[in-house]
Design a protein around this motif. Structure first.
Motif, PDB file in Angstrom:
ATOM      1  N   GLU B  14      64.091 -61.897 -36.263  1.00  0.00           N
ATOM      2  CA  GLU B  14      63.465 -61.167 -35.166  1.00  0.00           C
ATOM      3  C   GLU B  14      64.058 -59.775 -35.035  1.00  0.00           C
ATOM      4  OE1 GLU B  14      62.428 -64.947 -32.221  1.00  0.00           O
ATOM      5  OE2 GLU B  14      64.221 -63.734 -31.855  1.00  0.00           O
ATOM      6  N   THR B  15      63.269 -58.888 -34.509  1.00  0.00           N
ATOM      7  CA  THR B  15      63.722 -57.529 -34.253  1.00  0.00           C
ATOM      8  C   THR B  15      64.991 -57.552 -33.405  1.00  0.00           C
ATOM      9  OG1 THR B  15      61.444 -56.721 -34.347  1.00  0.00           O
ATOM     10  CG2 THR B  15      63.063 -55.315 -33.260  1.00  0.00           C
ATOM     11  N   GLY B  16      65.962 -56.753 -33.820  1.00  0.00           N
ATOM     12  CA  GLY B  16      67.210 -56.639 -33.078  1.00  0.00           C
ATOM     13  C   GLY B  16      68.316 -57.562 -33.540  1.00  0.00           C
ATOM     14  N   ARG B  17      67.973 -58.550 -34.320  1.00  0.00           N
ATOM     15  CA  ARG B  17      68.993 -59.484 -34.807  1.00  0.00           C
ATOM     16  C   ARG B  17      69.745 -58.903 -36.000  1.00  0.00           C
ATOM     17  NH1 ARG B  17      69.339 -64.532 -32.759  1.00  0.00           N
ATOM     18  NH2 ARG B  17      67.584 -65.295 -31.514  1.00  0.00           N
ATOM     19  N   GLN B  18      70.965 -59.358 -36.157  1.00  0.00           N
ATOM     20  CA  GLN B  18      71.750 -59.001 -37.326  1.00  0.00           C
ATOM     21  C   GLN B  18      71.479 -60.024 -38.427  1.00  0.00           C
ATOM     22  OE1 GLN B  18      76.260 -59.616 -37.898  1.00  0.00           O
ATOM     23  NE2 GLN B  18      76.131 -57.418 -37.481  1.00  0.00           N
ATOM     24  N   VAL B  19      71.306 -59.528 -39.635  1.00  0.00           N
ATOM     25  CA  VAL B  19      71.067 -60.432 -40.760  1.00  0.00           C
ATOM     26  C   VAL B  19      71.830 -59.935 -41.974  1.00  0.00           C
ATOM     27  CG1 VAL B  19      68.961 -59.201 -41.418  1.00  0.00           C
ATOM     28  CG2 VAL B  19      69.286 -61.542 -42.155  1.00  0.00           C
ATOM     29  N   THR B  20      72.383 -60.863 -42.721  1.00  0.00           N
ATOM     30  CA  THR B  20      73.148 -60.508 -43.917  1.00  0.00           C
ATOM     31  C   THR B  20      72.512 -61.130 -45.146  1.00  0.00           C
ATOM     32  OG1 THR B  20      75.227 -60.270 -42.717  1.00  0.00           O
ATOM     33  CG2 THR B  20      75.379 -60.672 -45.079  1.00  0.00           C
ATOM     34  N   LEU B  21      72.304 -60.300 -46.145  1.00  0.00           N
ATOM     35  CA  LEU B  21      71.794 -60.736 -47.434  1.00  0.00           C
ATOM     36  C   LEU B  21      72.968 -60.790 -48.399  1.00  0.00           C
ATOM     37  CD1 LEU B  21      68.573 -58.540 -47.645  1.00  0.00           C
ATOM     38  CD2 LEU B  21      68.970 -60.661 -46.363  1.00  0.00           C
ATOM     39  N   MET B  22      73.023 -61.884 -49.147  1.00  0.00           N
ATOM     40  CA  MET B  22      74.176 -62.087 -50.017  1.00  0.00           C
ATOM     41  C   MET B  22      73.825 -61.792 -51.473  1.00  0.00           C
ATOM     42  SD  MET B  22      76.272 -62.906 -47.734  1.00  0.00           S
ATOM     43  CE  MET B  22      77.674 -63.346 -48.754  1.00  0.00           C
ATOM     44  N   CYS B  23      74.818 -61.296 -52.195  1.00  0.00           N
ATOM     45  CA  CYS B  23      74.680 -61.041 -53.627  1.00  0.00           C
ATOM     46  C   CYS B  23      75.989 -61.417 -54.300  1.00  0.00           C
ATOM     47  CB  CYS B  23      74.346 -59.584 -53.891  1.00  0.00           C
ATOM     48  SG  CYS B  23      74.191 -59.204 -55.659  1.00  0.00           S
ATOM     49  N   HIS B  24      75.887 -62.211 -55.348  1.00  0.00           N
ATOM     50  CA  HIS B  24      77.070 -62.693 -56.067  1.00  0.00           C
ATOM     51  C   HIS B  24      76.827 -62.581 -57.561  1.00  0.00           C
ATOM     52  CE1 HIS B  24      80.550 -65.205 -57.020  1.00  0.00           C
ATOM     53  NE2 HIS B  24      79.777 -65.853 -57.860  1.00  0.00           N
ATOM     54  N   GLN B  25      77.784 -61.979 -58.283  1.00  0.00           N
ATOM     55  CA  GLN B  25      77.660 -61.885 -59.736  1.00  0.00           C
ATOM     56  C   GLN B  25      78.919 -62.460 -60.392  1.00  0.00           C
ATOM     57  OE1 GLN B  25      79.488 -59.397 -61.775  1.00  0.00           O
ATOM     58  NE2 GLN B  25      80.126 -57.861 -60.275  1.00  0.00           N
ATOM     59  N   THR B  26      78.713 -63.018 -61.564  1.00  0.00           N
ATOM     60  CA  THR B  26      79.788 -63.749 -62.237  1.00  0.00           C
ATOM     61  C   THR B  26      80.347 -63.022 -63.454  1.00  0.00           C
ATOM     62  OG1 THR B  26      78.173 -64.976 -63.561  1.00  0.00           O
ATOM     63  CG2 THR B  26      78.865 -65.970 -61.477  1.00  0.00           C
ATOM     64  N   TRP B  27      79.890 -61.777 -63.696  1.00  0.00           N
ATOM     65  CA  TRP B  27      80.332 -61.065 -64.893  1.00  0.00           C
ATOM     66  C   TRP B  27      81.515 -60.134 -64.650  1.00  0.00           C
ATOM     67  CZ3 TRP B  27      74.622 -60.484 -64.540  1.00  0.00           C
ATOM     68  CH2 TRP B  27      73.971 -61.404 -65.350  1.00  0.00           C
ATOM     69  N   SER B  28      81.967 -60.034 -63.414  1.00  0.00           N
ATOM     70  CA  SER B  28      82.994 -59.051 -63.077  1.00  0.00           C
ATOM     71  C   SER B  28      82.533 -57.622 -63.351  1.00  0.00           C
ATOM     72  CB  SER B  28      84.302 -59.335 -63.839  1.00  0.00           C
ATOM     73  OG  SER B  28      84.818 -60.585 -63.493  1.00  0.00           O
ATOM     74  N   HIS B  29      81.239 -57.383 -63.209  1.00  0.00           N
ATOM     75  CA  HIS B  29      80.723 -56.025 -63.347  1.00  0.00           C
ATOM     76  C   HIS B  29      81.315 -55.139 -62.265  1.00  0.00           C
ATOM     77  CE1 HIS B  29      76.795 -57.034 -65.724  1.00  0.00           C
ATOM     78  NE2 HIS B  29      77.875 -56.997 -66.479  1.00  0.00           N
ATOM     79  N   SER B  30      81.644 -53.919 -62.664  1.00  0.00           N
ATOM     80  CA  SER B  30      82.263 -53.018 -61.699  1.00  0.00           C
ATOM     81  C   SER B  30      81.232 -52.459 -60.709  1.00  0.00           C
ATOM     82  CB  SER B  30      82.985 -51.883 -62.417  1.00  0.00           C
ATOM     83  OG  SER B  30      82.113 -51.194 -63.290  1.00  0.00           O
ATOM     84  N   TYR B  31      80.038 -52.147 -61.199  1.00  0.00           N
ATOM     85  CA  TYR B  31      79.025 -51.527 -60.350  1.00  0.00           C
ATOM     86  C   TYR B  31      78.082 -52.575 -59.769  1.00  0.00           C
ATOM     87  CZ  TYR B  31      80.099 -46.713 -61.649  1.00  0.00           C
ATOM     88  OH  TYR B  31      80.707 -45.506 -61.810  1.00  0.00           O
ATOM     89  N   MET B  32      77.776 -52.396 -58.483  1.00  0.00           N
ATOM     90  CA  MET B  32      76.743 -53.205 -57.851  1.00  0.00           C
ATOM     91  C   MET B  32      75.890 -52.303 -56.992  1.00  0.00           C
ATOM     92  SD  MET B  32      78.638 -56.830 -57.001  1.00  0.00           S
ATOM     93  CE  MET B  32      77.076 -57.732 -56.844  1.00  0.00           C
ATOM     94  N   PHE B  33      74.614 -52.703 -56.847  1.00  0.00           N
ATOM     95  CA  PHE B  33      73.625 -51.869 -56.175  1.00  0.00           C
ATOM     96  C   PHE B  33      72.736 -52.728 -55.271  1.00  0.00           C
ATOM     97  CE2 PHE B  33      74.293 -48.379 -59.176  1.00  0.00           C
ATOM     98  CZ  PHE B  33      74.730 -49.042 -60.306  1.00  0.00           C
ATOM     99  N   TRP B  34      72.256 -52.103 -54.200  1.00  0.00           N
ATOM    100  CA  TRP B  34      71.215 -52.715 -53.381  1.00  0.00           C
ATOM    101  C   TRP B  34      70.007 -51.785 -53.356  1.00  0.00           C
ATOM    102  CZ3 TRP B  34      70.245 -57.357 -51.724  1.00  0.00           C
ATOM    103  CH2 TRP B  34      71.292 -58.262 -51.481  1.00  0.00           C
ATOM    104  N   TYR B  35      68.842 -52.361 -53.672  1.00  0.00           N
ATOM    105  CA  TYR B  35      67.580 -51.624 -53.625  1.00  0.00           C
ATOM    106  C   TYR B  35      66.623 -52.358 -52.678  1.00  0.00           C
ATOM    107  CZ  TYR B  35      68.834 -49.039 -57.867  1.00  0.00           C
ATOM    108  OH  TYR B  35      69.441 -48.222 -58.781  1.00  0.00           O
ATOM    109  N   ARG B  36      65.697 -51.595 -52.130  1.00  0.00           N
ATOM    110  CA  ARG B  36      64.570 -52.204 -51.461  1.00  0.00           C
ATOM    111  C   ARG B  36      63.299 -51.796 -52.183  1.00  0.00           C
ATOM    112  NH1 ARG B  36      63.529 -50.227 -45.421  1.00  0.00           N
ATOM    113  NH2 ARG B  36      61.482 -51.073 -45.936  1.00  0.00           N
TER     114      ARG B  36
END
Lengths: 116, 114
Positions: B14-36
Protein backbone atom coordinates in the motif's frame (compact mmCIF):
# COMPACT_ATOMS: atom_id res chain seq x y z
CA UNK A 1 27.65 10.66 -19.79
CA UNK A 2 27.16 7.59 -21.93
CA UNK A 3 23.95 6.84 -23.80
CA UNK A 4 22.39 4.21 -26.00
CA UNK A 5 19.73 4.65 -28.65
CA UNK A 6 17.58 1.90 -30.06
CA UNK A 7 15.64 3.74 -32.74
CA UNK A 8 13.01 1.06 -33.32
CA UNK A 9 10.47 0.14 -30.67
CA UNK A 10 9.48 -2.90 -32.68
CA UNK A 11 10.95 -4.94 -35.50
CA UNK A 12 8.85 -7.37 -37.50
CA UNK A 13 10.40 -10.09 -39.63
CA UNK A 14 9.22 -13.30 -41.26
CA UNK A 15 10.66 -16.58 -40.08
CA UNK A 16 13.66 -17.58 -42.15
CA UNK A 17 14.49 -14.00 -43.14
CA UNK A 18 17.52 -12.12 -41.83
CA UNK A 19 16.96 -9.73 -38.96
CA UNK A 20 18.67 -6.59 -37.75
CA UNK A 21 18.07 -4.75 -34.50
CA UNK A 22 19.74 -1.36 -34.47
CA UNK A 23 21.78 0.29 -31.73
CA UNK A 24 23.88 3.42 -31.62
CA UNK A 25 25.88 4.62 -28.67
CA UNK A 26 27.77 7.52 -27.20
CA UNK A 27 30.59 7.03 -24.70
CA UNK A 28 33.95 8.50 -23.81
CA UNK A 29 36.92 6.24 -24.42
CA UNK A 30 36.87 2.76 -25.81
CA UNK A 31 33.37 1.31 -25.93
CA UNK A 32 32.36 -1.87 -24.13
CA UNK A 33 29.10 -2.93 -25.77
CA UNK A 34 26.56 -5.60 -24.96
CA UNK A 35 23.35 -7.15 -26.22
CA UNK A 36 20.83 -8.79 -23.92
CA UNK A 37 17.56 -10.59 -24.57
CA UNK A 38 14.51 -10.69 -22.31
CA UNK A 39 11.76 -13.26 -22.64
CA UNK A 40 8.37 -12.60 -21.00
CA UNK A 41 8.48 -12.60 -17.20
CA UNK A 42 12.19 -13.31 -17.18
CA UNK A 43 15.35 -11.40 -16.40
CA UNK A 44 17.80 -10.26 -19.04
CA UNK A 45 20.08 -12.85 -20.58
CA UNK A 46 23.50 -12.07 -22.02
CA UNK A 47 23.81 -12.57 -25.79
CA UNK A 48 27.17 -11.14 -26.75
CA UNK A 49 29.67 -8.39 -26.10
CA UNK A 50 32.28 -6.31 -27.86
CA UNK A 51 35.34 -5.17 -25.98
CA UNK A 52 38.12 -5.29 -28.53
CA UNK A 53 39.16 -7.25 -31.59
CA UNK A 54 37.09 -8.26 -34.60
CA UNK A 55 34.26 -5.95 -35.50
CA UNK A 56 31.93 -8.91 -36.03
CA UNK A 57 31.09 -10.54 -32.74
CA UNK A 58 29.36 -13.90 -32.50
CA UNK A 59 27.13 -14.77 -29.60
CA UNK A 60 24.47 -17.12 -28.32
CA UNK A 61 21.58 -18.62 -30.31
CA UNK A 62 23.15 -17.76 -33.68
CA UNK A 63 23.16 -14.01 -33.09
CA UNK A 64 25.99 -11.76 -34.09
CA UNK A 65 26.66 -8.05 -33.89
CA UNK A 66 28.69 -5.68 -36.02
CA UNK A 67 30.69 -2.95 -34.35
CA UNK A 68 31.18 0.17 -36.45
CA UNK A 69 33.33 2.76 -34.74
CA UNK A 70 32.87 5.51 -37.31
CA UNK A 71 29.09 5.23 -37.13
CA UNK A 72 29.10 4.49 -33.36
CA UNK A 73 26.80 1.57 -34.01
CA UNK A 74 26.49 -1.96 -32.73
CA UNK A 75 23.66 -3.60 -34.65
CA UNK A 76 22.43 -7.06 -33.73
CA UNK A 77 21.94 -9.50 -36.59
CA UNK A 78 20.88 -13.02 -37.35
CA UNK A 79 20.94 -14.63 -40.81
CA UNK A 80 17.72 -16.60 -40.39
CA UNK A 81 15.09 -15.63 -37.81
CA UNK A 82 13.14 -18.14 -35.76
CA UNK A 83 9.73 -17.63 -34.17
CA UNK A 84 11.41 -18.44 -30.85
CA UNK A 85 13.63 -15.36 -31.30
CA UNK A 86 10.62 -13.18 -30.55
CA UNK A 87 11.55 -11.25 -27.42
CA UNK A 88 12.72 -7.88 -26.12
CA UNK A 89 16.30 -6.96 -26.98
CA UNK A 90 18.45 -4.48 -25.11
CA UNK A 91 21.68 -2.85 -26.16
CA UNK A 92 24.02 -1.56 -23.45
CA UNK A 93 27.24 0.40 -23.20
CA UNK A 94 29.62 0.53 -20.27
CA UNK A 95 30.69 3.99 -19.27
CA UNK A 96 32.40 5.88 -16.47
CA UNK A 97 30.07 7.19 -13.78
CA UNK A 98 30.72 10.37 -11.79
CA UNK A 99 31.78 8.31 -8.80
CA UNK A 100 34.61 6.71 -10.74
CA UNK A 101 32.97 3.33 -11.33
CA UNK A 102 32.15 1.84 -14.68
CA UNK A 103 28.43 1.17 -15.02
CA UNK A 104 26.22 -0.09 -17.85
CA UNK A 105 23.61 2.07 -19.52
CA UNK A 106 20.83 0.31 -21.39
CA UNK A 107 18.72 1.36 -24.31
CA UNK A 108 14.94 1.37 -24.15
CA UNK A 109 14.69 -2.00 -25.80
CA UNK A 110 13.39 -3.25 -29.14
CA UNK A 111 10.61 -5.78 -29.37
CA UNK A 112 11.40 -8.35 -32.04
CA UNK A 113 8.43 -10.18 -33.50
CA UNK A 114 9.10 -13.07 -35.84
CA UNK A 115 6.07 -14.15 -37.84
CA UNK A 116 5.61 -17.78 -38.92
CA UNK B 1 19.32 -17.19 -13.15
CA UNK B 2 21.37 -19.52 -11.01
CA UNK B 3 23.64 -17.59 -8.69
CA UNK B 4 21.61 -14.41 -8.35
CA UNK B 5 18.23 -14.56 -6.69
CA UNK B 6 15.63 -11.92 -6.02
CA UNK B 7 12.81 -12.06 -3.53
CA UNK B 8 9.94 -11.76 -3.42
CA UNK B 9 8.98 -12.54 -7.00
CA UNK B 10 5.74 -10.55 -6.67
CA UNK B 11 4.73 -7.97 -4.11
CA UNK B 12 1.66 -5.85 -3.58
CA UNK B 13 1.92 -3.07 -1.02
CA UNK B 14 0.00 0.00 0.00
CA UNK B 15 0.98 3.59 -0.53
CA UNK B 16 3.14 4.87 2.30
CA UNK B 17 4.40 1.50 3.45
CA UNK B 18 8.04 0.57 3.60
CA UNK B 19 9.04 -2.39 1.47
CA UNK B 20 12.37 -4.12 0.95
CA UNK B 21 13.37 -6.07 -2.12
CA UNK B 22 16.11 -8.60 -1.62
CA UNK B 23 18.97 -9.55 -3.92
CA UNK B 24 21.53 -12.27 -3.22
CA UNK B 25 24.40 -13.46 -5.40
CA UNK B 26 26.72 -16.39 -4.85
CA UNK B 27 29.66 -15.44 -7.09
CA UNK B 28 31.25 -12.85 -4.82
CA UNK B 29 30.88 -10.33 -7.63
CA UNK B 30 32.13 -6.94 -6.59
CA UNK B 31 29.55 -4.89 -8.51
CA UNK B 32 25.82 -5.01 -7.92
CA UNK B 33 23.07 -2.93 -9.49
CA UNK B 34 19.38 -2.18 -9.10
CA UNK B 35 17.30 -1.28 -12.15
CA UNK B 36 13.65 -0.61 -12.67
CA UNK B 37 11.93 -1.51 -15.91
CA UNK B 38 8.99 0.52 -17.13
CA UNK B 39 7.24 0.56 -20.48
CA UNK B 40 8.71 3.25 -22.66
CA UNK B 41 11.71 3.78 -20.42
CA UNK B 42 13.59 0.55 -20.70
CA UNK B 43 15.94 -0.12 -17.81
CA UNK B 44 16.86 2.75 -15.52
CA UNK B 45 19.57 2.50 -12.91
CA UNK B 46 18.47 3.22 -9.36
CA UNK B 47 21.59 2.50 -7.31
CA UNK B 48 24.76 0.56 -7.69
CA UNK B 49 27.53 -0.72 -5.48
CA UNK B 50 31.17 -1.24 -6.37
CA UNK B 51 31.94 -3.26 -3.22
CA UNK B 52 30.66 -3.88 0.28
CA UNK B 53 29.90 -0.60 2.06
CA UNK B 54 30.28 1.39 -1.18
CA UNK B 55 27.09 2.53 -2.86
CA UNK B 56 26.24 5.29 -5.30
CA UNK B 57 23.20 6.82 -6.94
CA UNK B 58 22.10 6.02 -10.42
CA UNK B 59 19.66 7.79 -12.71
CA UNK B 60 16.51 7.53 -10.56
CA UNK B 61 17.46 7.17 -6.86
CA UNK B 62 14.75 9.32 -5.23
CA UNK B 63 12.56 7.38 -2.82
CA UNK B 64 14.94 4.43 -2.59
CA UNK B 65 17.59 3.39 -0.09
CA UNK B 66 20.21 0.67 -0.45
CA UNK B 67 22.79 -0.95 1.77
CA UNK B 68 25.55 -3.46 1.24
CA UNK B 69 27.01 -4.73 4.47
CA UNK B 70 27.97 -8.05 2.84
CA UNK B 71 29.32 -8.62 -0.66
CA UNK B 72 26.58 -11.09 -1.54
CA UNK B 73 23.53 -9.04 -0.52
CA UNK B 74 22.19 -5.79 -1.92
CA UNK B 75 18.71 -4.99 -0.59
CA UNK B 76 16.63 -2.17 -2.03
CA UNK B 77 14.21 -0.37 0.30
CA UNK B 78 11.34 1.86 -0.68
CA UNK B 79 11.00 4.04 2.39
CA UNK B 80 7.43 5.17 1.71
CA UNK B 81 6.05 3.50 -1.37
CA UNK B 82 4.24 5.57 -3.99
CA UNK B 83 2.19 4.44 -6.97
CA UNK B 84 4.86 5.77 -9.31
CA UNK B 85 7.16 3.11 -7.90
CA UNK B 86 4.98 0.36 -9.35
CA UNK B 87 7.44 -1.36 -11.63
CA UNK B 88 9.52 -4.45 -12.27
CA UNK B 89 12.79 -4.32 -10.38
CA UNK B 90 15.91 -6.14 -11.50
CA UNK B 91 19.07 -6.78 -9.60
CA UNK B 92 22.31 -7.48 -11.49
CA UNK B 93 25.89 -8.26 -10.62
CA UNK B 94 29.27 -8.23 -12.30
CA UNK B 95 32.79 -9.22 -11.47
CA UNK B 96 35.45 -7.22 -13.23
CA UNK B 97 33.10 -4.82 -14.95
CA UNK B 98 32.67 -5.52 -18.64
CA UNK B 99 34.77 -8.65 -18.62
CA UNK B 100 33.77 -12.24 -19.22
CA UNK B 101 29.98 -12.48 -19.33
CA UNK B 102 29.08 -8.91 -18.61
CA UNK B 103 26.24 -8.41 -16.21
CA UNK B 104 24.12 -11.20 -14.75
CA UNK B 105 20.50 -10.44 -13.93
CA UNK B 106 18.05 -11.85 -11.46
CA UNK B 107 14.52 -12.87 -12.48
CA UNK B 108 13.01 -9.65 -11.19
CA UNK B 109 10.47 -8.52 -8.61
CA UNK B 110 7.14 -7.21 -9.84
CA UNK B 111 6.02 -4.57 -7.36
CA UNK B 112 2.56 -3.08 -7.33
CA UNK B 113 1.80 -0.13 -5.08
CA UNK B 114 -1.93 0.39 -4.50
Amino acid sequence: AQSVAQPEDQVNVAEGNPLTVKCTYSVSGNPYLFWYVQYPNRGLQFLLKYITGDNLVKGSYGFEAEFNKSQTSFHLKKPSALVSDSALYFCAVRGLASGGSYIPTFGRGTSLIVHP
Amino acid sequence: DAGITQSPRYKITETGRQVTLMCHQTWSHSYMFWYRQDLGHGLRLIYYSAAADITDKGEVPDGYVVSRSKTENFPLTLESATRSQTSVYFCASSGVVGANYGYTFGSGTRLTVV
